[in-house]
Design a protein around this motif. Sequence first.
Motif, PDB file in Angstrom:
ATOM      1  N   LEU A  62       7.073  25.351  44.837  1.00 18.90           N
ATOM      2  CA  LEU A  62       7.798  25.662  46.062  1.00 18.90           C
ATOM      3  C   LEU A  62       9.306  25.529  45.856  1.00 18.90           C
ATOM      4  O   LEU A  62      10.083  26.374  46.307  1.00 18.90           O
ATOM      5  CB  LEU A  62       7.333  24.738  47.186  1.00 18.90           C
ATOM      6  CG  LEU A  62       7.932  24.984  48.558  1.00 18.90           C
ATOM      7  CD1 LEU A  62       7.632  26.401  49.036  1.00 18.90           C
ATOM      8  CD2 LEU A  62       7.382  23.964  49.546  1.00 18.90           C
ATOM      9  N   LYS A  66      12.201  28.491  46.264  1.00 19.65           N
ATOM     10  CA  LYS A  66      13.382  28.330  47.114  1.00 19.65           C
ATOM     11  C   LYS A  66      14.662  28.578  46.323  1.00 19.65           C
ATOM     12  O   LYS A  66      15.586  29.233  46.804  1.00 19.65           O
ATOM     13  CB  LYS A  66      13.407  26.931  47.722  1.00 19.65           C
ATOM     14  CG  LYS A  66      12.385  26.718  48.808  1.00 19.65           C
ATOM     15  CD  LYS A  66      12.445  25.303  49.341  1.00 19.65           C
ATOM     16  CE  LYS A  66      11.398  25.056  50.409  1.00 19.65           C
ATOM     17  NZ  LYS A  66      11.441  23.667  50.911  1.00 19.65           N
ATOM     18  N   ALA A  69      15.054  32.266  45.734  1.00 23.09           N
ATOM     19  CA  ALA A  69      15.502  32.950  46.953  1.00 23.09           C
ATOM     20  C   ALA A  69      17.000  32.737  47.168  1.00 23.09           C
ATOM     21  O   ALA A  69      17.717  33.685  47.514  1.00 23.09           O
ATOM     22  CB  ALA A  69      14.714  32.435  48.153  1.00 23.09           C
TER      23      ALA A  69
END
Length: 86
Positions: A62, A66, A69
Amino acid sequence: MTTQTSVPPGESPPECSYCGQPFSHEEYLVLHRGLEHGDELDDDEVSAFHEAYEEETEEMRLFRLKVLAVLVLLYFGFLFTYSIVA
């Protein structure tokens, strides 16, 4: 290598029962036991290690998504800013 730590009075950090190394969180202790003392663990400790390892892996996955992104947003932000200014 010994790390200097500060422990509040009256509290004791979780320590490895095999080597005595202290940890700030129980989760870190479970991961340490599985990685460093895997041959000496009983079935409950092995299953706790596998659960903690899977959870840590999911958290890292995760985090990487992130970060990716954010990098993509920065890239396109700079690209659009450059195309407007230039």
